[in-house]
Design a protein around this motif. Structure first.
Motif: not given
Length: 212
Positions: A119-131
């Motif tokens: 779940p942590d990876l999914i959250t980061v992928q969803d939110r921090d792609l622009s970084s």
């Protein structure tokens, strides 16, 4: 007498020290990626320092740079890895064959397995792609598009088998909407894991097969 090179030490008792060091470094790198995903899911990419990530697994600030040159490099590797695994796993499901409905059910089960275990990876992928760096961002988006298109093909076949009237544009909208539903699950209130899996499965199938 020369000892044959079989990957063991001179006494034949185990792997060479260099091999053990590589394995230990790879294991520590995996620990750092897991710690980074957890912290970034909680506080966001901007709210986490490289030193914070190292501290979570007992790696000092300077020692972190033996593994990653920057926090951005770490994020690149993290999101490229999960994107590759999603695409490869989805493609493998499709390649197994079966009826369109069976394949669609298997794709849903596969994606939910990733959600509940990472779940942590999914959250980061969803939110921090622009970084991500531009190159990593381009590759992640390319893998995502290919993953989506595998779903689109199967969804069209499954729904067409029942109605014969789902075009590609609508199938793509359904798949993206379904991902939005599933990928929000890490932010849901606490709920029994088995019941959540069943609920998400039913909701994903309903979204893809919706009658309009």
């Amino acid at each position: 007498m020369t000892v044959p090179d079989g990957g063991a030490g001179a006494a034949g008792t185990g792997p060479r020290p260099a091999t053990r060091r590589r394995a230990a470094k790879a294991a520590r790198r995996a620990e750092l990626l897991t710690a980074a995903a957890r912290q970034m899911a909680e506080r966001g990419f901007a709210g986490v320092r490289l030193e914070d990530i190292g501290g979570a697994v007992g790696v000092s600030g300077p020692a972190m740079y033996r593994h990653f040159s920057s926090k951005t490099e770490l994020l690149d590797e993290m999101l490229l890895d999960i994107s590759r695994r999603l695409y490869a796993g989805g493609h493998e499901v499709v390649a197994r064959g079966g009826t369109p409905d069976e394949t669609l059910d298997a794709l849903i089960a596969f994606h939910i397995d990733v959600l509940v275990t990472k779940p942590d990876l999914i959250t980061v992928q969803d939110r921090d792609l622009s970084s991500l760096t531009p190159a990593a961002n381009h590759e992640v988006r390319r893998l995502q598009r290919r993953y989506v298109e595998d779903w689109v093909e199967v969804t069209m076949a499954a729904v067409d088998a029942g109605t014969g009237r789902l075009d590609r544009a609508e199938a793509r909208v359904r798949v993206h909407a379904m991902f939005g539903l599933l990928n929000s699950s890490p932010r849901l209130p606490d709920f029994d894991a088995d019941r959540l899996r069943g609920l998400l499965t039913a909701m994903a199938a309903a979204a893809l097969h919706a009658r309009v």
